[in-house]
Design an enzyme around this catalytic site. Structure first.
Site, PDB file in Angstrom:
ATOM      1  N   GLU A  51       1.034  -1.527   0.074  1.00  0.00           N
ATOM      2  CA  GLU A  51      -0.234   0.348   0.253  1.00  0.00           C
ATOM      3  C   GLU A  51       0.860   0.844  -0.037  1.00  0.00           C
ATOM      4  OE1 GLU A  51      -1.977  -0.668   3.128  1.00  0.00           O
ATOM      5  OE2 GLU A  51      -3.486  -2.522   2.865  1.00  0.00           O
ATOM      6  N   LEU A  80      -6.161  -1.837  -0.520  1.00  0.00           N
ATOM      7  CA  LEU A  80      -6.193  -1.222   0.639  1.00  0.00           C
ATOM      8  C   LEU A  80      -6.101  -2.785   1.287  1.00  0.00           C
ATOM      9  CD1 LEU A  80      -6.962   1.542   2.030  1.00  0.00           C
ATOM     10  CD2 LEU A  80      -4.292   1.337   1.134  1.00  0.00           C
ATOM     11  N   GLN A 104       1.667  -1.906   5.791  1.00  0.00           N
ATOM     12  CA  GLN A 104       1.981  -1.081   5.963  1.00  0.00           C
ATOM     13  C   GLN A 104       2.064  -0.767   7.266  1.00  0.00           C
ATOM     14  OE1 GLN A 104      -1.438   3.050   4.922  1.00  0.00           O
ATOM     15  NE2 GLN A 104      -0.176   2.852   3.614  1.00  0.00           N
ATOM     16  N   PHE A 105       1.351  -1.470   8.378  1.00  0.00           N
ATOM     17  CA  PHE A 105       1.536  -1.137   9.383  1.00  0.00           C
ATOM     18  C   PHE A 105       0.593  -2.250  10.458  1.00  0.00           C
ATOM     19  CE2 PHE A 105       1.065   3.085   9.520  1.00  0.00           C
ATOM     20  CZ  PHE A 105       1.785   3.987   9.640  1.00  0.00           C
ATOM     21  N   ASP A 106       1.752  -2.925  11.969  1.00  0.00           N
ATOM     22  CA  ASP A 106       1.416  -4.241  12.160  1.00  0.00           C
ATOM     23  C   ASP A 106       0.637  -4.086  12.727  1.00  0.00           C
ATOM     24  OD1 ASP A 106       1.822  -2.586  14.288  1.00  0.00           O
ATOM     25  OD2 ASP A 106       3.387  -3.196  15.369  1.00  0.00           O
ATOM     26  N   GLY A 107      -0.703  -3.493  13.550  1.00  0.00           N
ATOM     27  CA  GLY A 107      -1.456  -3.470  13.654  1.00  0.00           C
ATOM     28  C   GLY A 107      -2.876  -3.841  12.158  1.00  0.00           C
ATOM     29  N   TYR A 110      -3.230  -8.466  10.154  1.00  0.00           N
ATOM     30  CA  TYR A 110      -4.683  -9.873  10.941  1.00  0.00           C
ATOM     31  C   TYR A 110      -5.328  -9.940   9.761  1.00  0.00           C
ATOM     32  CZ  TYR A 110      -2.890  -7.209  15.290  1.00  0.00           C
ATOM     33  OH  TYR A 110      -1.464  -7.675  16.371  1.00  0.00           O
ATOM     34  N   HIS A 151      -2.271   1.278  14.306  1.00  0.00           N
ATOM     35  CA  HIS A 151      -0.596   1.382  14.466  1.00  0.00           C
ATOM     36  C   HIS A 151       0.549   1.486  15.127  1.00  0.00           C
ATOM     37  CE1 HIS A 151      -3.680   3.343  11.812  1.00  0.00           C
ATOM     38  NE2 HIS A 151      -2.540   3.749  11.116  1.00  0.00           N
TER      39      HIS A 151
END
Length: 348
Positions: A51, A80, A104-107, A110, A151
């Site tokens: 992304e 996305l 883009q972010f660990d969160g 999932y 984030h």
């Protein structure tokens, strides 16, 4: 998409000598960017996507300039949709490419769990090793930057628990460069977790002399009283805490930077504990069944008679990751670490 003959990735090709064969001071962002550039220049099968990684160069500008240099066929933006990103990576690897997708972010990772657990991690075993899966998943990870929900997170335990994945976490620009080069050259899937708080930390990077590969820890500070085992953001916290411990209490802490969570370099940990007899494991994630739980259990199972005290953990709390204003209270810091150190030193 560029047409490249189907064939499995060869590690010696993707770990060719760096294009920019010099030593210089780089931030971690610059070191990761350089590693991607050098890997793409060394092997035309290396593809970078995710992304906003192409036009924008990533939200942290880690991939800046790659699309301009290598073209839209080799560095491209995706929808996305994290599950699709990993699914694309698996498919490309099966066709002989060397994908380096970014979440883009660990969160945000999932939604990709099904593709990671069901396919990415299992393909080499599913094919009895006949099919390589040279996918390196880059994920900006952990806390410390005051980001919004989703984030900042600590996902490493999920990946370590997924057999078939390798999991690495750099703490210095030099490690960021070389762990990424080793990951891209690896025939196994690698989760490459980037500590966001360290992105702008600067250090010397020698792109001509490889640092230890995946599966090797490093002793960042020698000591005689307590072994502190940690990784990522918390290596710098442990080192500064060790200085404080020595100056204020005359405690000598040995700090081990794991670098590689799976496979684990247990020999380095064991050798240190043989000298100190005491150990504290430090990580950002929650305490219950966090990465430190399994590591502490293994240490106590295999080194029970060498320990002078129980292995303690300095870690996050058993709550969802907090909002930005509470982050400093939630993350383990020097006070939490030194409290554990004092407790293990109280043991006779």
């Amino acid at each position: 998409m560029t047409q490249i003959a189907d064939r499995p990735a060869r590690p010696d090709e993707t770990l060719a000598v760096a294009v920019s064969d010099i030593t210089q001071s780089l931030t971690m962002v610059q070191a990761i960017n350089r590693a991607l550039y050098d890997a793409m220049a060394a092997d035309e099968r290396v593809l970078v996507f995710g992304e906003d990684v192409a036009v924008e160069g990533g939200v942290f500008r880690v991939t800046e300039g790659l699309a301009d240099t290598f073209g839209a066929d080799r560095c491209f933006d995706t929808p996305l949709a994290e599950s699709a990103i990993i699914g694309i990576a698996v498919g490309l690897a099966l066709r002989g490419f060397v994908p380096v997708p970014e979440i883009q972010f660990d969160g945000f990772s999932y939604p990709a769990f099904d593709q990671v657990v069901s396919h990415l991690a299992k393909y080499r075993t599913r094919t009895r090793g006949e099919v390589d899966m040279p996918v390196t998943v880059r994920i900006p990870s952990f806390g410390g930057i005051g980001a919004a929900e989703h984030h900042s997170d600590s996902t490493e335990s999920y990946w370590v628990h997924t057999a078939g994945l390798k999991v690495v976490v750099p703490s210095t620009p030099g490690d960021a460069y070389w762990l990424l080069r080793h990951a891209i050259a690896c025939p196994d899937p690698v989760m490459y977790l980037e500590p966001k708080r360290r992105y702008h930390g600067r250090g010397m990077v020698d792109t001509s002399r490889p640092e230890p590969p995946i599966g090797h820890a490093m002793v960042r500070r020698s000591g005689t009283d307590v072994t502190v085992v940690t990784y990522g953001n918390l290596v710098s916290t442990a080192l500064s805490s060790a200085d404080t411990a020595e100056q204020q209490h005359d405690w000598s802490l040995e700090v081990i930077d794991l670098r590689s969570l799976a496979p684990l370099d247990f020999d380095t940990i064991a050798a240190s504990i043989q000298r100190t007899g005491r150990c504290v494991v430090m990580h950002e994630g929650p305490r219950s069944l966090g990465y430190g739980a399994g590591l502490a259990a293994r240490i106590q199972e295999e080194m029970f008679y060498q320990l002078e005290a129980p292995v303690l953990r300095a870690c996050g709390f058993d709550t969802p990751y907090p909002p930005a204003r509470l982050e400093k209270l939630w993350l383990p810091g020097p006070d939490r670490l030194l409290d554990c150190v004092e407790r293990v030193l109280r043991q006779p």
